[in-house]
Scaffold this active site. Sequence first.
Site, PDB file in Angstrom:
ATOM      1  N   GLU A  93      -0.156 -39.030 -22.566  1.00 23.30           N
ATOM      2  CA  GLU A  93      -1.036 -38.239 -21.819  1.00 23.30           C
ATOM      3  C   GLU A  93      -1.533 -36.929 -22.677  1.00 23.30           C
ATOM      4  O   GLU A  93      -0.845 -36.608 -23.475  1.00 23.30           O
ATOM      5  CB  GLU A  93      -0.686 -37.747 -20.662  1.00 23.30           C
ATOM      6  CG  GLU A  93       0.129 -38.811 -19.628  1.00 23.30           C
ATOM      7  CD  GLU A  93       0.652 -38.026 -18.266  1.00 23.30           C
ATOM      8  OE1 GLU A  93       1.229 -38.820 -17.648  1.00 23.30           O
ATOM      9  OE2 GLU A  93       0.709 -36.849 -18.224  1.00 23.30           O
ATOM     10  N   CYS A 106      -4.088 -29.891 -24.576  1.00 20.62           N
ATOM     11  CA  CYS A 106      -2.682 -29.954 -24.399  1.00 20.62           C
ATOM     12  C   CYS A 106      -2.259 -31.315 -24.728  1.00 20.62           C
ATOM     13  O   CYS A 106      -2.505 -32.270 -24.271  1.00 20.62           O
ATOM     14  CB  CYS A 106      -2.206 -29.636 -22.887  1.00 20.62           C
ATOM     15  SG  CYS A 106      -0.574 -29.872 -22.630  1.00 20.62           S
ATOM     16  N   CYS A 113      10.874 -38.207 -23.166  1.00 22.81           N
ATOM     17  CA  CYS A 113      11.554 -37.221 -23.727  1.00 22.81           C
ATOM     18  C   CYS A 113      13.085 -37.216 -23.379  1.00 22.81           C
ATOM     19  O   CYS A 113      13.460 -37.627 -22.589  1.00 22.81           O
ATOM     20  CB  CYS A 113      11.102 -35.698 -23.210  1.00 22.81           C
ATOM     21  SG  CYS A 113      11.900 -34.257 -23.852  1.00 22.81           S
ATOM     22  N   CYS A 117      15.293 -32.793 -18.391  1.00 24.84           N
ATOM     23  CA  CYS A 117      15.080 -31.926 -17.615  1.00 24.84           C
ATOM     24  C   CYS A 117      14.681 -32.526 -16.218  1.00 24.84           C
ATOM     25  O   CYS A 117      13.762 -33.355 -15.898  1.00 24.84           O
ATOM     26  CB  CYS A 117      13.811 -30.844 -17.803  1.00 24.84           C
ATOM     27  SG  CYS A 117      14.305 -29.948 -19.497  1.00 24.84           S
ATOM     28  N   CYS A 120      11.029 -32.398 -14.486  1.00 21.56           N
ATOM     29  CA  CYS A 120       9.777 -32.869 -15.325  1.00 21.56           C
ATOM     30  C   CYS A 120       9.907 -34.322 -15.089  1.00 21.56           C
ATOM     31  O   CYS A 120      10.732 -35.188 -15.607  1.00 21.56           O
ATOM     32  CB  CYS A 120      10.130 -32.459 -17.062  1.00 21.56           C
ATOM     33  SG  CYS A 120       8.982 -33.045 -18.072  1.00 21.56           S
ATOM     34  N   GLU A 164       9.521 -33.218 -26.435  1.00 24.38           N
ATOM     35  CA  GLU A 164       9.995 -31.926 -27.060  1.00 24.38           C
ATOM     36  C   GLU A 164       9.589 -31.778 -28.436  1.00 24.38           C
ATOM     37  O   GLU A 164       9.887 -32.648 -29.532  1.00 24.38           O
ATOM     38  CB  GLU A 164      11.403 -32.137 -26.985  1.00 24.38           C
ATOM     39  CG  GLU A 164      12.224 -30.855 -27.758  1.00 24.38           C
ATOM     40  CD  GLU A 164      11.647 -29.591 -27.590  1.00 24.38           C
ATOM     41  OE1 GLU A 164      11.477 -29.019 -26.585  1.00 24.38           O
ATOM     42  OE2 GLU A 164      11.503 -28.688 -28.664  1.00 24.38           O
ATOM     43  N   HIS A 220      12.846 -20.568 -17.791  1.00 31.35           N
ATOM     44  CA  HIS A 220      13.217 -20.903 -16.393  1.00 31.35           C
ATOM     45  C   HIS A 220      14.607 -20.265 -15.624  1.00 31.35           C
ATOM     46  O   HIS A 220      14.490 -20.336 -14.368  1.00 31.35           O
ATOM     47  CB  HIS A 220      13.487 -22.575 -16.303  1.00 31.35           C
ATOM     48  CG  HIS A 220      12.318 -23.434 -16.849  1.00 31.35           C
ATOM     49  ND1 HIS A 220      11.073 -23.000 -16.908  1.00 31.35           N
ATOM     50  CD2 HIS A 220      12.452 -24.586 -17.598  1.00 31.35           C
ATOM     51  CE1 HIS A 220      10.130 -23.999 -17.551  1.00 31.35           C
ATOM     52  NE2 HIS A 220      11.170 -24.975 -17.948  1.00 31.35           N
ATOM     53  N   ASN A 294       4.824 -27.843 -10.548  1.00 34.27           N
ATOM     54  CA  ASN A 294       4.157 -29.109  -9.952  1.00 34.27           C
ATOM     55  C   ASN A 294       5.269 -30.229  -9.436  1.00 34.27           C
ATOM     56  O   ASN A 294       6.059 -30.739 -10.349  1.00 34.27           O
ATOM     57  CB  ASN A 294       3.491 -29.741 -10.857  1.00 34.27           C
ATOM     58  CG  ASN A 294       2.080 -29.146 -11.439  1.00 34.27           C
ATOM     59  OD1 ASN A 294       1.510 -28.599 -10.768  1.00 34.27           O
ATOM     60  ND2 ASN A 294       1.673 -29.244 -12.735  1.00 34.27           N
ATOM     61  N   CYS A 337       3.244 -32.484 -16.834  1.00 34.71           N
ATOM     62  CA  CYS A 337       3.793 -33.022 -18.083  1.00 34.71           C
ATOM     63  C   CYS A 337       4.451 -34.446 -17.391  1.00 34.71           C
ATOM     64  O   CYS A 337       5.183 -34.387 -16.868  1.00 34.71           O
ATOM     65  CB  CYS A 337       4.933 -31.882 -18.535  1.00 34.71           C
ATOM     66  SG  CYS A 337       6.009 -32.708 -19.794  1.00 34.71           S
TER      67      CYS A 337
HETATM   68  N1  SAH Z   1       9.485 -30.181 -23.965  1.00 32.81           N
HETATM   69  C1  SAH Z   1       8.756 -28.784 -24.199  1.00 32.81           C
HETATM   70  C2  SAH Z   1       7.398 -29.126 -24.107  1.00 32.81           C
HETATM   71  C3  SAH Z   1       6.708 -29.743 -23.105  1.00 32.81           C
HETATM   72  S1  SAH Z   1       6.987 -29.451 -21.298  1.00 32.81           S
HETATM   73  C4  SAH Z   1       9.089 -27.996 -23.298  1.00 32.81           C
HETATM   74  O1  SAH Z   1      10.140 -28.208 -22.516  1.00 32.81           O
HETATM   75  O2  SAH Z   1       9.042 -26.682 -23.521  1.00 32.81           O
HETATM   76  C5  SAH Z   1       5.570 -28.007 -21.398  1.00 32.81           C
HETATM   77  C6  SAH Z   1       5.941 -26.997 -20.261  1.00 32.81           C
HETATM   78  O3  SAH Z   1       5.620 -27.574 -19.208  1.00 32.81           O
HETATM   79  C7  SAH Z   1       7.434 -26.643 -20.130  1.00 32.81           C
HETATM   80  O4  SAH Z   1       7.578 -25.047 -20.023  1.00 32.81           O
HETATM   81  C8  SAH Z   1       8.044 -27.439 -18.793  1.00 32.81           C
HETATM   82  O5  SAH Z   1       9.289 -26.614 -18.567  1.00 32.81           O
HETATM   83  C9  SAH Z   1       6.638 -27.557 -18.101  1.00 32.81           C
HETATM   84  N2  SAH Z   1       6.993 -28.388 -16.830  1.00 32.81           N
HETATM   85  C10 SAH Z   1       7.543 -29.558 -17.257  1.00 32.81           C
HETATM   86  N3  SAH Z   1       7.367 -30.218 -16.023  1.00 32.81           N
HETATM   87  C11 SAH Z   1       6.684 -29.338 -15.080  1.00 32.81           C
HETATM   88  C12 SAH Z   1       6.263 -29.437 -14.083  1.00 32.81           C
HETATM   89  N4  SAH Z   1       6.584 -30.569 -12.987  1.00 32.81           N
HETATM   90  N5  SAH Z   1       5.861 -28.410 -13.285  1.00 32.81           N
HETATM   91  C13 SAH Z   1       5.717 -27.050 -13.849  1.00 32.81           C
HETATM   92  N6  SAH Z   1       6.095 -27.101 -15.347  1.00 32.81           N
HETATM   93  C14 SAH Z   1       6.488 -28.250 -15.855  1.00 32.81           C
HETATM   94 FE1  SF4 Z   2      11.376 -33.018 -22.343  1.00 27.43          FE
HETATM   95 FE2  SF4 Z   2      10.260 -30.506 -21.939  1.00 27.43          FE
HETATM   96 FE3  SF4 Z   2      10.159 -32.246 -19.932  1.00 27.43          FE
HETATM   97 FE4  SF4 Z   2      12.468 -30.941 -20.402  1.00 27.43          FE
HETATM   98  S1  SF4 Z   2      10.311 -29.839 -19.611  1.00 27.43           S
HETATM   99  S2  SF4 Z   2      12.098 -33.260 -20.284  1.00 27.43           S
HETATM  100  S3  SF4 Z   2      12.236 -30.703 -22.803  1.00 27.43           S
HETATM  101  S4  SF4 Z   2       9.153 -32.558 -22.026  1.00 27.43           S
END
Ligand code: SAH
Ligand code: SF4
Length: 354
Positions: A93, A106, A113, A117, A120, A164, A220, A294, A337
């Site tokens: 995406e 973006c 990934c 996390c 996510c 990542e 976070h 989200n 994401c």
């Molecule tokens: N892996 C990298 C980049 C992709 S995620 C990272 O973790 O930084 C990009 C951003 O979106 C990160 O700050 C992540 O913590 C945040 N993110 C992921 N899922 C999310 C969600 N459901 N709601 C809000 N932010 C989210």
């Molecule tokens: Fe990967 Fe970033 Fe999502 Fe964590 S927040 S699972 S590092 S994409």
Amino acid sequence: MTDPTLLDLTHDALAHALEALGHPAYRARQIETAVLQGLAASYDEVSTLPVALRRDLAARIPFTVCDPVGSAESPDGETRKTLFRLRDGETIEAVTMAYPDRFTACVSSQVGCAVGCPFCASGQGGWVRDLSPGEIVAQVLHAARAASRLNRRLTNVVYMGMGEPFSNYDAVLSSIRILNDPRGFGLGARSFTLSTAGDVPGIRRLAAESLQVNLAVSLHAGNDELRSSLIPLNRQFPLGELLEACRAYAKTTHRRVTFEIALIDGVNDGRRHAAEVAERLRGLLCHVNLIPWNPVPHRRWRRSAAAAVETYREVLTKAGIATTVRDSRGVEIQAGCGQLRSQRQAEDARSATR
Ligand code: SAH
Ligand code: SF4
């Protein structure tokens, strides 16, 4: 590693590839002008090339496959998320965000990934594969075409989609170098932002590149126990080590580091959580971006209430840390994401069992 496709290649690599196929090197510039500036989406659109040569190239240096197969738009039309299908059928995406003063793409850096996390959507399905430089460049060019249809120019690229970026370091850096080349797409290094979950070797390597790209770090939480429960990578690179690398990055590059904090109701959004973060970031050249979380499927968490976000912001601001709240545009279209992809996978699974 599969054979490179057109958008994987830097200018020099393309010129060499053409010469190896018996074509003059100047064709490289013609192709790049059409594709990176004219935004041609296939060889057929490169009208400066003879038709026979277009066919030959399509067979030998194929155009990168990154086909839009679905999209969703926010009600105001300013945020659009696109699902792309790649050569092997995998999907990724990318999101475009039109602001009055900038137009941002973006992009994803991996399919899935490995960091995992729990908040996510990308982390839930695990890692599938890395993207090639061309697959990243293709997402940006798609966004640039969308901007151009609105008489806008793409101004920023943020690596905040799936994946990542520092786990796919070489391809991500190649994509930046290709897009940054002033003779091609020509987007300035300061227009790029790499977001990492806290890959310390990656941050140190980036600092040594002498490239003026922006670094964003997903924080976070300001204590290791909570942060490890939200970002498993924190067990490998705990806060002390991570923030030391961030300080070194700011010092070497003179660039302000952005810290992202996704706020989840009752999990990491308390006043004391904000105070812990403020304490940790003391004296660091930085900026904090608060993102109301989200919701993703299979989690019972909720996004933080507006009042909690505001209190959090106040605590940081009072500690002298520049803090902004990211608007939650895109929530309506599941722009978080990895969310469109997981929705599509769920739909595919449902239709397969029908
Ligand atoms: N892996 C990298 C980049 C992709 S995620 C990272 O973790 O930084 C990009 C951003 O979106 C990160 O700050 C992540 O913590 C945040 N993110 C992921 N899922 C999310 C969600 N459901 N709601 C809000 N932010 C989210
Ligand atoms: Fe990967 Fe970033 Fe999502 Fe964590 S927040 S699972 S590092 S994409």
